[in-house]
Motif scaffolding. Structure first.
Motif, PDB file in Angstrom:
ATOM      1  N   ASP A 168       0.833  -1.206   0.000  1.00  0.00           N
ATOM      2  CA  ASP A 168       0.000   0.000   0.000  1.00  0.00           C
ATOM      3  C   ASP A 168       0.868   1.257   0.000  1.00  0.00           C
ATOM      4  OD1 ASP A 168       0.899  -0.675   2.530  1.00  0.00           O
ATOM      5  OD2 ASP A 168      -0.968  -0.186   3.557  1.00  0.00           O
ATOM      6  N   LEU A 169       1.934   1.261   0.794  1.00  0.00           N
ATOM      7  CA  LEU A 169       2.852   2.402   0.799  1.00  0.00           C
ATOM      8  C   LEU A 169       3.595   2.519  -0.532  1.00  0.00           C
ATOM      9  CD1 LEU A 169       4.529   2.391   4.329  1.00  0.00           C
ATOM     10  CD2 LEU A 169       2.777   3.938   3.464  1.00  0.00           C
ATOM     11  N   PHE A 170       4.041   1.397  -1.051  1.00  0.00           N
ATOM     12  CA  PHE A 170       4.727   1.361  -2.341  1.00  0.00           C
ATOM     13  C   PHE A 170       3.840   1.971  -3.425  1.00  0.00           C
ATOM     14  CE2 PHE A 170       5.055  -1.525  -6.166  1.00  0.00           C
ATOM     15  CZ  PHE A 170       6.136  -0.881  -6.738  1.00  0.00           C
ATOM     16  N   TYR A 171       2.568   1.605  -3.414  1.00  0.00           N
ATOM     17  CA  TYR A 171       1.624   2.122  -4.413  1.00  0.00           C
ATOM     18  C   TYR A 171       1.354   3.609  -4.195  1.00  0.00           C
ATOM     19  CZ  TYR A 171      -2.667   2.667  -7.147  1.00  0.00           C
ATOM     20  OH  TYR A 171      -3.616   3.103  -8.041  1.00  0.00           O
ATOM     21  N   GLU A 172       1.079   3.995  -2.953  1.00  0.00           N
ATOM     22  CA  GLU A 172       0.734   5.385  -2.651  1.00  0.00           C
ATOM     23  C   GLU A 172       1.873   6.352  -2.963  1.00  0.00           C
ATOM     24  OE1 GLU A 172      -0.396   5.216   1.417  1.00  0.00           O
ATOM     25  OE2 GLU A 172      -2.179   3.982   1.016  1.00  0.00           O
ATOM     26  N   LYS A 173       3.124   5.895  -2.788  1.00  0.00           N
ATOM     27  CA  LYS A 173       4.277   6.765  -3.021  1.00  0.00           C
ATOM     28  C   LYS A 173       4.711   6.800  -4.486  1.00  0.00           C
ATOM     29  CE  LYS A 173       6.229   6.433   1.637  1.00  0.00           C
ATOM     30  NZ  LYS A 173       7.395   6.001   2.464  1.00  0.00           N
ATOM     31  N   SER A 174       4.105   5.943  -5.313  1.00  0.00           N
ATOM     32  CA  SER A 174       4.447   5.922  -6.729  1.00  0.00           C
ATOM     33  C   SER A 174       3.809   7.108  -7.451  1.00  0.00           C
ATOM     34  CB  SER A 174       3.969   4.614  -7.373  1.00  0.00           C
ATOM     35  OG  SER A 174       4.593   3.499  -6.784  1.00  0.00           O
ATOM     36  N   ARG A 175       4.459   7.585  -8.507  1.00  0.00           N
ATOM     37  CA  ARG A 175       3.890   8.647  -9.319  1.00  0.00           C
ATOM     38  C   ARG A 175       2.693   8.117 -10.102  1.00  0.00           C
ATOM     39  NH1 ARG A 175       9.134  12.084 -11.616  1.00  0.00           N
ATOM     40  NH2 ARG A 175      10.048  12.489  -9.547  1.00  0.00           N
ATOM     41  N   TRP A 176       1.906   9.044 -10.633  1.00  0.00           N
ATOM     42  CA  TRP A 176       0.632   8.639 -11.239  1.00  0.00           C
ATOM     43  C   TRP A 176       0.839   7.685 -12.418  1.00  0.00           C
ATOM     44  CZ3 TRP A 176      -0.734   9.460 -16.301  1.00  0.00           C
ATOM     45  CH2 TRP A 176       0.004  10.402 -17.033  1.00  0.00           C
ATOM     46  N   MET A 177       1.934   7.872 -13.171  1.00  0.00           N
ATOM     47  CA  MET A 177       2.191   6.970 -14.300  1.00  0.00           C
ATOM     48  C   MET A 177       2.517   5.559 -13.815  1.00  0.00           C
ATOM     49  SD  MET A 177       4.318   9.278 -17.063  1.00  0.00           S
ATOM     50  CE  MET A 177       4.411   7.889 -18.182  1.00  0.00           C
ATOM     51  N   MET A 178       3.278   5.473 -12.724  1.00  0.00           N
ATOM     52  CA  MET A 178       3.609   4.162 -12.178  1.00  0.00           C
ATOM     53  C   MET A 178       2.375   3.507 -11.555  1.00  0.00           C
ATOM     54  SD  MET A 178       6.581   3.904 -13.175  1.00  0.00           S
ATOM     55  CE  MET A 178       6.914   2.286 -12.503  1.00  0.00           C
ATOM     56  N   LYS A 179       1.518   4.319 -10.934  1.00  0.00           N
ATOM     57  CA  LYS A 179       0.266   3.765 -10.405  1.00  0.00           C
ATOM     58  C   LYS A 179      -0.573   3.174 -11.534  1.00  0.00           C
ATOM     59  CE  LYS A 179      -0.289   6.649  -6.279  1.00  0.00           C
ATOM     60  NZ  LYS A 179      -1.090   7.700  -5.618  1.00  0.00           N
ATOM     61  N   ALA A 180      -0.620   3.879 -12.651  1.00  0.00           N
ATOM     62  CA  ALA A 180      -1.376   3.377 -13.805  1.00  0.00           C
ATOM     63  C   ALA A 180      -0.765   2.069 -14.309  1.00  0.00           C
ATOM     64  CB  ALA A 180      -1.393   4.421 -14.912  1.00  0.00           C
ATOM     65  N   LEU A 181       0.568   1.998 -14.317  1.00  0.00           N
ATOM     66  CA  LEU A 181       1.241   0.771 -14.751  1.00  0.00           C
ATOM     67  C   LEU A 181       0.944  -0.373 -13.793  1.00  0.00           C
ATOM     68  CD1 LEU A 181       3.236  -0.769 -16.528  1.00  0.00           C
ATOM     69  CD2 LEU A 181       5.096   0.135 -15.099  1.00  0.00           C
ATOM     70  N   ILE A 182       0.989  -0.104 -12.493  1.00  0.00           N
ATOM     71  CA  ILE A 182       0.699  -1.140 -11.492  1.00  0.00           C
ATOM     72  C   ILE A 182      -0.724  -1.669 -11.684  1.00  0.00           C
ATOM     73  CG2 ILE A 182       0.340  -1.551  -9.024  1.00  0.00           C
ATOM     74  CD1 ILE A 182       2.669   0.494  -8.565  1.00  0.00           C
ATOM     75  N   ARG A 183      -1.677  -0.756 -11.878  1.00  0.00           N
ATOM     76  CA  ARG A 183      -3.069  -1.192 -12.097  1.00  0.00           C
ATOM     77  C   ARG A 183      -3.181  -2.032 -13.368  1.00  0.00           C
ATOM     78  NH1 ARG A 183      -4.054   4.212 -10.490  1.00  0.00           N
ATOM     79  NH2 ARG A 183      -4.435   4.815 -12.665  1.00  0.00           N
ATOM     80  N   HIS A 184      -2.475  -1.606 -14.404  1.00  0.00           N
ATOM     81  CA  HIS A 184      -2.505  -2.347 -15.669  1.00  0.00           C
ATOM     82  C   HIS A 184      -1.950  -3.758 -15.490  1.00  0.00           C
ATOM     83  CE1 HIS A 184      -2.101  -3.253 -19.931  1.00  0.00           C
ATOM     84  NE2 HIS A 184      -0.810  -3.526 -19.724  1.00  0.00           N
ATOM     85  N   ILE A 185      -0.854  -3.883 -14.746  1.00  0.00           N
ATOM     86  CA  ILE A 185      -0.246  -5.202 -14.503  1.00  0.00           C
ATOM     87  C   ILE A 185      -1.227  -6.122 -13.783  1.00  0.00           C
ATOM     88  CG2 ILE A 185       1.541  -6.389 -13.175  1.00  0.00           C
ATOM     89  CD1 ILE A 185       3.325  -3.870 -13.763  1.00  0.00           C
ATOM     90  N   PHE A 186      -1.876  -5.603 -12.746  1.00  0.00           N
ATOM     91  CA  PHE A 186      -2.839  -6.416 -12.014  1.00  0.00           C
ATOM     92  C   PHE A 186      -4.038  -6.786 -12.878  1.00  0.00           C
ATOM     93  CE2 PHE A 186      -0.946  -4.878  -7.896  1.00  0.00           C
ATOM     94  CZ  PHE A 186      -0.726  -6.132  -7.354  1.00  0.00           C
ATOM     95  N   ASN A 187      -4.488  -5.868 -13.701  1.00  0.00           N
ATOM     96  CA  ASN A 187      -5.671  -6.124 -14.527  1.00  0.00           C
ATOM     97  C   ASN A 187      -5.403  -7.140 -15.635  1.00  0.00           C
ATOM     98  OD1 ASN A 187      -7.344  -4.410 -13.065  1.00  0.00           O
ATOM     99  ND2 ASN A 187      -6.862  -2.630 -14.334  1.00  0.00           N
ATOM    100  N   ARG A 188      -4.119  -7.366 -15.959  1.00  0.00           N
ATOM    101  CA  ARG A 188      -3.764  -8.321 -17.005  1.00  0.00           C
ATOM    102  C   ARG A 188      -3.793  -9.765 -16.514  1.00  0.00           C
ATOM    103  NH1 ARG A 188       0.757  -9.104 -18.332  1.00  0.00           N
ATOM    104  NH2 ARG A 188       0.405 -10.079 -20.364  1.00  0.00           N
ATOM    105  N   ILE A 189      -3.595  -9.960 -15.209  1.00  0.00           N
ATOM    106  CA  ILE A 189      -3.475 -11.323 -14.695  1.00  0.00           C
ATOM    107  C   ILE A 189      -4.858 -11.889 -14.365  1.00  0.00           C
ATOM    108  CG2 ILE A 189      -1.154 -10.876 -13.836  1.00  0.00           C
ATOM    109  CD1 ILE A 189      -2.280 -10.641 -11.047  1.00  0.00           C
ATOM    110  N   ASP A 190      -4.895 -13.176 -14.011  1.00  0.00           N
ATOM    111  CA  ASP A 190      -6.172 -13.859 -13.849  1.00  0.00           C
ATOM    112  C   ASP A 190      -6.679 -13.931 -12.418  1.00  0.00           C
ATOM    113  OD1 ASP A 190      -6.530 -14.977 -16.694  1.00  0.00           O
ATOM    114  OD2 ASP A 190      -4.489 -15.591 -16.180  1.00  0.00           O
ATOM    115  N   HIS A 191      -5.776 -13.846 -11.452  1.00  0.00           N
ATOM    116  CA  HIS A 191      -6.222 -13.986 -10.058  1.00  0.00           C
ATOM    117  C   HIS A 191      -5.173 -13.369  -9.137  1.00  0.00           C
ATOM    118  CE1 HIS A 191      -9.280 -16.628  -7.804  1.00  0.00           C
ATOM    119  NE2 HIS A 191      -8.793 -15.764  -6.933  1.00  0.00           N
TER     120      HIS A 191
END
Length: 342
Positions: A104-127
């Motif tokens: 949660d801290l890693f995500y919150e401290k990331s810049r908006w572009m990295m947050k978007a990338l993190i969300r994209h990575i999670f949305n690509r996987i199955d579970h």
């Protein structure tokens, strides 16, 4: 169904390696077969990482893998697994098993572009599989991918190890500020006058130099650094242990808490992460807020002065809690269901 498990070498230090080692030793199934690919090792870091990138598609092809089960922390671990997951063929499904204590801290401290990338990575996987309800709520704010809870589990020894006559308090795991190691020193300083026979031993790696310097500066005679120990050595240590003390600031669900409880060792720890899912204050252990050094010292004093009735109750209830809710049998059945529906 064939499952490829990707994460740290099971012989390495740390909770994730312990989880993988447990899978390797205890997982049995008529429906699924496990294969393992190491993506990180302390001694051969770059070589192991390179081999993982080089071999993952070959292993998937040769072993006819259906699901790739990634063990994931934060920062570098997350990005490494994200890159590896890009190499997984489309016919394979991907699980991210999240062990991170500070995602949660890693995500919150990331810049908006990295947050978007993190969300994209999670949305690509199955579970996504997490360790408890608090983490499930967090990851559901980050991804639309299904999030399930499977709490860690441990092997329960045949007999408890608790020694009610012992005066040794131990801590297992990484040493440093996040784990509350410096708070532990403050507690030890307060206990020295009234309980000079009590000894604190910190087993693990991490900020060894900093903690060692602090011990010397404070002139503490009742604190020792025991280094990293194997599971066999840990089992022997627990035979002469009165309490496991883990004053952490952030956690998932620490393997050290589960392992010590399984051996019948009471815990004094903090109400962070999903620790409250396993420890009920005043029933099978003691829970305090992180940073509350005086409260910790008072709880510890009451525990030490007890006539063994509280100590034995905590010991018995702690072991029973693990037997009922955190045994390998239930854990492996849960993973059977995750593999089935992923």
């Amino acid at each position: 169904m064939n499952i490829l498990m990707v994460g740290p070498d099971p012989k390495e230090k740390g909770g994730i390696a312990t989880v993988i080692s447990n899978f390797k030793q205890y997982y049995t199934s008529e429906k699924h077969q496990l294969f393992f690919l190491s993506s990180w090792s302390e001694k051969s870091k770059w070589k192991t990482e390179w081999q993982a990138f080089r071999l993952i598609r070959k292993v998937i092809h040769d072993q006819k893998i259906d699901i790739v089960h990634f063990h994931v922390a934060q920062k570098g671990s997350f990005y490494r697994k994200a890159l590896l997951s890009r190499l997984v063929p489309k016919h394979c499904r991907v699980i991210f098993h999240m062990h991170a204590s500070q995602f949660d801290l890693f995500y919150e401290k990331s810049r908006w572009m990295m947050k978007a990338l993190i969300r994209h990575i999670f949305n690509r996987i199955d579970h996504v599989v997490v360790l408890g309800e608090n983490w499930k709520k967090f990851y559901q704010t980050v991804t639309s991918t299904e999030v399930s809870i499977i709490q860690n589990a441990v092997q329960v020894p045949e007999r408890p190890s608790y020694d009610e006559k012992s005066k040794t308090i131990v801590t297992f795991g990484r040493i440093g500020k996040r784990k509350g190691s410096y708070d532990l020193l403050q507690v030890a300083a307060r206990m020295d006058k009234d309980f000079p026979e009590v000894k604190f031993v910190l087993y693990g790696d991490g900020d060894i130099e900093g903690v060692s310097d602090e011990i010397k500066m404070m002139g503490l005679q009742n604190v020792e650094l025991g280094g990293w120990v194997s599971k066999e050595e840990q089992a022997e240590i627990l035979k002469t242990t009165m309490l496991h003390f883990l004053p952490s600031y952030r956690e998932g669900l620490p393997m050290a808490v589960l392992e010590t409880m399984a051996a019948g060792i009471p815990n004094l720890t903090t109400n962070v992460g999903d620790i409250p899912a396993v420890i009920s204050d005043g029933k099978n252990g003691m829970l305090v807020c992180p940073g509350e050094v005086e409260v910790m010292a008072n709880e510890l004093a009451c525990f030490i002065k007890d006539d063994n009735s509280i100590q034995n109750r905590y010991s018995k209830n702690a072991r029973q809690t693990i037997k009922q809710n955190f045994s390998f049998e239930a854990y492996m059945r849960s993973w059977e269901q995750i593999y089935k529906k992923t």
